[in-house]
Design a protein around this motif. Structure first.
Motif, PDB file in Angstrom:
ATOM      1  N   ARG A  61       0.874  -1.224   0.010  1.00  0.00           N
ATOM      2  CA  ARG A  61      -0.021  -0.251  -0.110  1.00  0.00           C
ATOM      3  C   ARG A  61       0.845   1.210   0.005  1.00  0.00           C
ATOM      4  O   ARG A  61       0.416   2.390  -0.139  1.00  0.00           O
ATOM      5  CB  ARG A  61      -0.828  -0.040   1.165  1.00  0.00           C
ATOM      6  CG  ARG A  61      -2.121  -0.929   0.747  1.00  0.00           C
ATOM      7  CD  ARG A  61      -3.081  -1.147   2.021  1.00  0.00           C
ATOM      8  NE  ARG A  61      -3.698  -0.156   2.819  1.00  0.00           N
ATOM      9  CZ  ARG A  61      -4.430  -0.569   3.726  1.00  0.00           C
ATOM     10  NH1 ARG A  61      -4.338  -1.678   4.527  1.00  0.00           N
ATOM     11  NH2 ARG A  61      -5.227   0.584   4.299  1.00  0.00           N
ATOM     12  N   ARG A 123      -2.290   6.724  14.378  1.00  0.00           N
ATOM     13  CA  ARG A 123      -1.895   5.631  15.682  1.00  0.00           C
ATOM     14  C   ARG A 123      -1.759   6.824  16.750  1.00  0.00           C
ATOM     15  O   ARG A 123      -0.639   7.036  17.120  1.00  0.00           O
ATOM     16  CB  ARG A 123      -0.723   4.872  15.353  1.00  0.00           C
ATOM     17  CG  ARG A 123      -0.950   3.728  14.146  1.00  0.00           C
ATOM     18  CD  ARG A 123      -2.019   2.637  14.659  1.00  0.00           C
ATOM     19  NE  ARG A 123      -2.364   1.687  13.836  1.00  0.00           N
ATOM     20  CZ  ARG A 123      -3.564   1.842  13.020  1.00  0.00           C
ATOM     21  NH1 ARG A 123      -4.063   2.628  12.992  1.00  0.00           N
ATOM     22  NH2 ARG A 123      -3.608   0.657  12.432  1.00  0.00           N
ATOM     23  N   TRP A 126       0.278   6.186  20.112  1.00  0.00           N
ATOM     24  CA  TRP A 126       1.549   5.519  20.394  1.00  0.00           C
ATOM     25  C   TRP A 126       2.626   6.249  21.350  1.00  0.00           C
ATOM     26  O   TRP A 126       3.246   5.699  22.147  1.00  0.00           O
ATOM     27  CB  TRP A 126       2.353   5.848  18.800  1.00  0.00           C
ATOM     28  CG  TRP A 126       3.885   5.332  18.842  1.00  0.00           C
ATOM     29  CD1 TRP A 126       4.865   6.098  18.762  1.00  0.00           C
ATOM     30  CD2 TRP A 126       4.299   3.938  19.092  1.00  0.00           C
ATOM     31  NE1 TRP A 126       6.287   5.417  18.797  1.00  0.00           N
ATOM     32  CE2 TRP A 126       5.812   4.209  18.924  1.00  0.00           C
ATOM     33  CE3 TRP A 126       3.565   2.719  19.175  1.00  0.00           C
ATOM     34  CZ2 TRP A 126       6.545   2.819  19.242  1.00  0.00           C
ATOM     35  CZ3 TRP A 126       4.582   1.468  19.470  1.00  0.00           C
ATOM     36  CH2 TRP A 126       5.910   1.682  19.281  1.00  0.00           C
ATOM     37  N   ALA A 137       9.961   0.589  18.162  1.00  0.00           N
ATOM     38  CA  ALA A 137       9.893   1.369  16.899  1.00  0.00           C
ATOM     39  C   ALA A 137       8.840   0.904  16.179  1.00  0.00           C
ATOM     40  O   ALA A 137       8.511  -0.411  16.120  1.00  0.00           O
ATOM     41  CB  ALA A 137      11.047   1.809  16.169  1.00  0.00           C
ATOM     42  N   CYS A 138       8.102   1.617  15.290  1.00  0.00           N
ATOM     43  CA  CYS A 138       7.075   1.044  14.383  1.00  0.00           C
ATOM     44  C   CYS A 138       7.811  -0.091  13.443  1.00  0.00           C
ATOM     45  O   CYS A 138       7.095  -1.084  13.320  1.00  0.00           O
ATOM     46  CB  CYS A 138       6.669   2.230  13.405  1.00  0.00           C
ATOM     47  SG  CYS A 138       6.412   3.733  13.948  1.00  0.00           S
ATOM     48  N   CYS A 141       7.917  -4.030  14.565  1.00  0.00           N
ATOM     49  CA  CYS A 141       7.084  -4.965  14.201  1.00  0.00           C
ATOM     50  C   CYS A 141       6.702  -5.016  12.315  1.00  0.00           C
ATOM     51  O   CYS A 141       6.218  -5.823  11.948  1.00  0.00           O
ATOM     52  CB  CYS A 141       5.712  -4.661  14.805  1.00  0.00           C
ATOM     53  SG  CYS A 141       5.772  -4.865  16.775  1.00  0.00           S
ATOM     54  N   HIS A 142       6.696  -3.892  12.173  1.00  0.00           N
ATOM     55  CA  HIS A 142       6.437  -3.747  10.548  1.00  0.00           C
ATOM     56  C   HIS A 142       7.580  -3.552   9.525  1.00  0.00           C
ATOM     57  O   HIS A 142       8.411  -2.710   9.786  1.00  0.00           O
ATOM     58  CB  HIS A 142       5.833  -2.240  10.261  1.00  0.00           C
ATOM     59  CG  HIS A 142       4.132  -2.285  11.243  1.00  0.00           C
ATOM     60  ND1 HIS A 142       3.233  -2.907  10.554  1.00  0.00           N
ATOM     61  CD2 HIS A 142       3.887  -1.632  12.017  1.00  0.00           C
ATOM     62  CE1 HIS A 142       2.146  -2.683  11.366  1.00  0.00           C
ATOM     63  NE2 HIS A 142       2.451  -1.657  12.398  1.00  0.00           N
ATOM     64  N   GLN A 157       0.936 -13.286  13.136  1.00  0.00           N
ATOM     65  CA  GLN A 157       0.827 -12.076  14.138  1.00  0.00           C
ATOM     66  C   GLN A 157       1.535 -12.565  15.269  1.00  0.00           C
ATOM     67  O   GLN A 157       2.576 -11.807  15.825  1.00  0.00           O
ATOM     68  CB  GLN A 157      -0.373 -11.443  14.393  1.00  0.00           C
ATOM     69  CG  GLN A 157      -0.312  -9.897  15.212  1.00  0.00           C
ATOM     70  CD  GLN A 157      -1.709  -9.584  15.561  1.00  0.00           C
ATOM     71  OE1 GLN A 157      -2.008  -9.735  16.913  1.00  0.00           O
ATOM     72  NE2 GLN A 157      -2.290  -8.868  14.706  1.00  0.00           N
ATOM     73  N   HIS A 200      -0.352  -0.278  19.507  1.00  0.00           N
ATOM     74  CA  HIS A 200       0.085   1.100  19.347  1.00  0.00           C
ATOM     75  C   HIS A 200      -0.256   1.835  20.515  1.00  0.00           C
ATOM     76  O   HIS A 200      -0.158   3.182  20.429  1.00  0.00           O
ATOM     77  CB  HIS A 200      -0.532   1.661  18.113  1.00  0.00           C
ATOM     78  CG  HIS A 200      -0.220   0.734  16.612  1.00  0.00           C
ATOM     79  ND1 HIS A 200      -1.313  -0.075  16.402  1.00  0.00           N
ATOM     80  CD2 HIS A 200       0.634   0.785  15.921  1.00  0.00           C
ATOM     81  CE1 HIS A 200      -1.044  -0.667  15.271  1.00  0.00           C
ATOM     82  NE2 HIS A 200       0.147  -0.387  14.969  1.00  0.00           N
TER      83      HIS A 200
END
Ligand code: HEC
Ligand code: HEC
Ligand code: HEC
Ligand code: HEC
Ligand code: HEC
Ligand code: HEC
Ligand code: HEC
Ligand code: HEC
Ligand code: HEC
Length: 328
Positions: A61, A123, A126, A137-138, A141-142, A157, A200
């Protein structure tokens, strides 16, 4: 042979789709401008031949250049002017966990929050959350260049969370548990940690998705909300008075089995004298070689089988006019 040609043709097609610079050719105005901006990086060094498949970001995305909110390389990694003239210099924002130049957690997250704090898929909780204050940090996980993110799929997950949350991993392997994914049984994943928690951050305790434990449980177990004519105080108070959400050795997800569960609070009642397995059976019990003899009294209802629940069946509350003791 014909089939091989088709496959080869398909590969070429996919590759050229991924290559931003060449795709830019046939594009109109804003899309072309966005891809040209990326080309500063992609045509210099970070193209299809880079050691990791960077250009797969265009399949996520974050690759939708027709959406003007979509980030380009420089929105996440910074303009990195020095790095562009001398590749030996560090880019403004380095995310890679394996890089010795990795930016601090707050710098990495700030690169995301300029869009995701309040405008795009916000989010907003956070900053100050348990995860932020503990140095995540974001991008802990991402992972953003890959077309699939483990953390966004119910089936995978929990694996991401379990890298740190070992206690919960152990609990979800117990005999009674919510249908969360366990690695060996990923297909059984009907829910994820994020059905109850917002990783988050949230205004609620334990980063729960709703304001309290009970509100969180009611999102699925709506029938437990009541209202009941006769309420059981600990149920209204907090489901975790009796249940553990992640897993238990006592079905269904109970902290302890009845009668002990009930006796934690009801010590002065008719069931209270039954405290150990020794008086599971009532009356004068005779044994020969350790076996109960015929004629021994039936076990006490307060302790045997479903124990207190033999009679107090509607433990979450009752709507029967005579249900004050939850027997009907
Ligand atoms: C310039 C703005 C911008 C920046 C910077 C940005 N994003 Fe996004 N992000 C977006 C947009 C736009 C979408 C797509 C929103 C939509 O589809 O409604 C998106 C989508 C996402 C999604 C959903 C992806 C999916 O596959 O479902 C995640 C997760 C995400 N961003 C995380 C991040 C993280 C982590 C960072 C920092 C490393 C970041 N974003 C930086 C604009 C941004
Ligand atoms: C502890 C792991 C973790 C961290 C850290 C984390 N996320 Fe997420 N993120 C998730 C999970 C799990 C989901 C999917 C469930 C959900 O939407 O809450 C998700 C979903 C998202 C989505 C929405 C995807 C969609 O399709 O709706 C966005 C956007 C996002 N995260 C951005 C961020 C940003 C920005 C940060 C840093 C400020 C961040 N995440 C930090 C685990 C994490
Ligand atoms: C939405 C934010 C975001 C955007 C946009 C983005 N990156 Fe990244 N980039 C990351 C993150 C996060 C990592 C760490 C690895 C991962 O998560 O995939 C990374 C890693 C990298 C790396 C290191 C890979 C390695 O081999 O160690 C390079 C180089 C890179 N990005 C270049 C680019 C280029 C070039 C673009 C534009 C086409 C781009 N990035 C767009 C967030 C982004
Ligand atoms: C990189 C390690 C790491 C990952 C990955 C991680 N967490 Fe955490 N989490 C922490 C730390 C550190 C804390 C702080 C509390 C503590 O000491 O346990 C925490 C706290 C929590 C808390 C409790 C908050 C509180 O008030 O006590 C919840 C709930 C939680 N995490 C859920 C998740 C979920 C869900 C995921 C996966 C989407 C996840 N975490 C992934 C490190 C992590
Ligand atoms: C059915 C809802 C539910 C699901 C699903 C769930 N949790 Fe929880 N979790 C809770 C509740 C409620 C609490 C707070 C009460 C407690 O600790 O028992 C909690 C507490 C926590 C805590 C804090 C524990 C502490 O001692 O402070 C962590 C960490 C955590 N959960 C992680 C996870 C992870 C990781 C997953 C996914 C494997 C997960 N949870 C799935 C409901 C849930
Ligand atoms: C996202 C939906 C969801 C949420 C939120 C949720 N549950 Fe569940 N719960 C389920 C599902 C699905 C099952 C499994 C039902 C089945 O197997 O028939 C279940 C089963 C249970 C069971 C019975 C387990 C068994 O072995 O029969 C208990 C007890 C339970 N949940 C308690 C809770 C509590 C307490 C909370 C709040 C902390 C909660 N649930 C939140 C979906 C949810
Ligand atoms: C006083 C202890 C206690 C409290 C508090 C409690 N439960 Fe239960 N729950 C039980 C017992 C005991 C059972 C097993 C009942 C049985 O075997 O008949 C059970 C069973 C369940 C079940 C599975 C069977 C069914 O009835 O659907 C679910 C789901 C459940 N509880 C959800 C909840 C939720 C949600 C809350 C909070 C609103 C909650 N419980 C609060 C004791 C409690
Ligand atoms: C966390 C504490 C707690 C647990 C565990 C608990 N209860 Fe209760 N129970 C209460 C409280 C508090 C009341 C309300 C007492 C009052 O109003 O005087 C109550 C009320 C009752 C009543 C009605 C009493 C009356 O005088 O009207 C019955 C029956 C009952 N509980 C049975 C059980 C059974 C059976 C269990 C085990 C499955 C159980 N309770 C577990 C705290 C608990
Ligand atoms: C054989 C059926 C039966 C079993 C088993 C049973 N009870 Fe009861 N319970 C009753 C009856 C009958 C009452 C009284 C109802 C009334 O007075 O209206 C009662 C009343 C209560 C009350 C209300 C206090 C009072 O004196 O009115 C509590 C609390 C209670 N039981 C807890 C328990 C606990 C805890 C257990 C398990 C250790 C248990 N019961 C097992 C039948 C049973």
């Amino acid at each position: 042979m014909k089939r091989l040609h088709q496959i080869a043709g398909l590969c070429v097609f996919v590759l050229s789709c991924g290559a931003a610079a060449s795709a830019a050719a046939g594009q109109a105005g804003p899309v072309k401008a966005a891809l040209d901006k990326d080309a500063v990086c992609t045509s210099a060094c970070h193209g299809a031949s880079w050691r990791t498949p960077l250009l797969s970001i265009y399949q996520t995305r974050h690759g939708n250049k027709a959406d003007s909110r979509t980030p380009g390389c420089q929105d996440c990694h910074g303009a990195s002017v020095d790095h562009r003239t001398d590749p030996g210099k560090t880019p403004d924002v380095v995310f890679g966990a394996n890089s010795k130049h990795i930016s601090t957690a707050d710098v990495r997250s700030a690169a995301c929050l300029k869009c995701h704090e309040s405008s795009v898929l916000p989010r907003a909780n956070w900053t100050g959350s348990q995860h932020q204050t503990r140095g995540l940090a974001c991008t802990t996980c991402h992972n953003l260049h890959a077309p699939d993110q483990k953390v966004l799929s119910k089936a995978t997950q929990a694996e991401v969370c379990f890298t740190c949350h070992k206690t919960q991993r152990a609990q979800t392997r117990r005999i009674s548990t919510h249908p969360l994914a366990v690695t060996s049984l990923a297909s059984a994943a009907k829910m994820a940690c994020s059905d109850c928690h917002n990783p988050h951050g949230s205004p609620a305790p334990k980063m729960l998705v709703k304001n309290s434990v009970n509100e969180t449980c009611y999102t699925c177990h709506a029938e437990k909300r009541g209202p009941f004519l006769w309420e059981h105080a600990p149920v209204v108070d907090d489901c975790t008075n009796c249940h553990t959400p992640h897993g238990s050795t006592n079905a269904p997800l109970l902290k302890a089995r009845a009668p002990w569960l009930c006796q934690e609070c009801h010590s002065g009642d008719h069931g209270a004298q039954i405290n150990s397995g020794a008086n599971l059976a009532g009356g004068n019990v005779t044994t020969v070689n350790g076996t109960l003899q015929p004629g021994a009294a039936t076990p006490r209802a307060q302790a045997a089988a479903r124990a207190c629940l033999n009679c107090h069946v509607l433990i979450h509350g009752s709507n029967h006019p005579a249900g004050a003791k939850f027997q009907r």
